[in-house]
Write an enzyme that holds these catalytic residues in place. Structure first.
Site, PDB file in Angstrom:
ATOM      1  N   ARG A 103      13.299 -22.608  -7.223  1.00 55.77           N
ATOM      2  CA  ARG A 103      13.770 -23.702  -8.091  1.00 55.77           C
ATOM      3  C   ARG A 103      15.032 -24.306  -7.501  1.00 55.77           C
ATOM      4  NH1 ARG A 103      14.411 -21.969 -14.241  1.00 55.77           N
ATOM      5  NH2 ARG A 103      16.209 -20.865 -13.429  1.00 55.77           N
ATOM      6  N   THR A 107      18.265 -29.389 -10.467  1.00 50.64           N
ATOM      7  CA  THR A 107      17.210 -30.132 -11.172  1.00 50.64           C
ATOM      8  C   THR A 107      16.194 -29.214 -11.835  1.00 50.64           C
ATOM      9  OG1 THR A 107      15.768 -30.179  -9.237  1.00 50.64           O
ATOM     10  CG2 THR A 107      17.369 -31.970  -9.430  1.00 50.64           C
ATOM     11  N   ASP A 199      18.257 -12.922 -13.304  1.00 50.13           N
ATOM     12  CA  ASP A 199      17.552 -13.474 -12.146  1.00 50.13           C
ATOM     13  C   ASP A 199      16.682 -12.375 -11.540  1.00 50.13           C
ATOM     14  OD1 ASP A 199      16.987 -14.120  -9.328  1.00 50.13           O
ATOM     15  OD2 ASP A 199      18.211 -15.889  -9.735  1.00 50.13           O
ATOM     16  N   ASP A 202      17.033 -11.587  -7.723  1.00 51.72           N
ATOM     17  CA  ASP A 202      18.280 -10.887  -7.418  1.00 51.72           C
ATOM     18  C   ASP A 202      18.200  -9.427  -7.862  1.00 51.72           C
ATOM     19  OD1 ASP A 202      19.354 -13.120  -6.306  1.00 51.72           O
ATOM     20  OD2 ASP A 202      20.656 -13.624  -8.003  1.00 51.72           O
TER      21      ASP A 202
END
Ligand code: PRP
Ligand code: URA
Length: 207
Positions: A103, A107, A199, A202
């Site tokens: 991603r 945006t 995340d 991560d």
């Protein structure tokens, strides 16, 4: 919700709670993610067709059943890799394709950066895997890539889904079934799932 299958199994829910915990380190996170992915395989593959196969037991011949079609597992890089080993544990004969989609942090639009799929993927049952379905942009782009490669039979398997992501995939690909272990409340202003697990990439890779 049509075409959304939610795993409410207590063992999956227990492992998911551990996974969400911020104090779970990447070693444990990776292990839990793999275990949940393994457990999901039974239900996800339930309606796959089988074909008869004659086998010889130590005592006599019989007709057994085996999967009718080859299987292709397609993780969305990076975090999807965290589920791959668990699925392969149950389906060791599966081939693997890879789709790199990330991603844009501003945006939130998906950026496809890598694609390598088996040439005959169109003739196989495809499992697309990624632990997180947030805005749905990445999953939708990956499904489009698989359709462009001729895939007609695919399922999307994730762990945590946001209502917004489910809606987006339904809008773009209404026929694709979504399997998940939780439908969370909402996205925050940065496109993260709340309460979510942070995340996923991560946390899988310790980055
Ligand atoms: C994460 C996740 C999904 C995507 C979901 O990947 O693994 O692919 O975000 O978000 P979306 O539904 O809004 O598209 P990310 O883009 O962080 O890439 P990474 O796995 O390489 O970290
Ligand atoms: N991607 C993640 O890894 N986590 C989220 O909450 C949203 C997108």
């Amino acid at each position: 919700m049509q075409n959304v299958i939610l795993f409410d199994h207590p063992v999956i829910q227990t492992k998911l709670s551990d996974l969400r915990d911020f104090s779970t380190d990447y070693r444990e996170f990776r292990a839990l993610l793999g275990e949940i992915a393994s457990l999901m395989v039974y239900e996800v593959t339930r309606d796959w067709p089988t074909r008869p196969q004659i086998i010889q037991t130590p005592l006599e011949k019989m007709t057994g059943q085996v999967l009718a079609r080859e299987v292709t597992l397609v993780p969305i890089l990076r975090a999807g890799l965290g589920m791959a080993e668990g699925v392969l544990h149950m389906l060791p004969e599966a081939r693997m394709g890879h789709l790199g989609v990330r991603r844009d942090e501003t945006t939130l639009q998906p950026i496809a950066y890598y694609q390598k799929l088996p040439p005959d993927i169109a003739d196989t049952e495809v499992l697309l895997i990624d632990p997180m379905l947030a805005t749905g942009g990445s999953a939708s782009a990956a499904i489009t890539a698989l359709k462009n490669a001729g895939v007609t039979s695919m399922k999307f398997v994730c762990l945590v889904a946001a209502p917004e992501g489910i809606q987006a995939v339904h809008r773009d690909h209404p026929e694709v079934q979504i399997y998940c272990a939780a439908i969370d409340r909402q996205l925050n202003e940065k496109g993260y799932i709340l309460p979510g697990l942070g995340d996923a990439g991560d946390r899988v890779f310790g980055t």
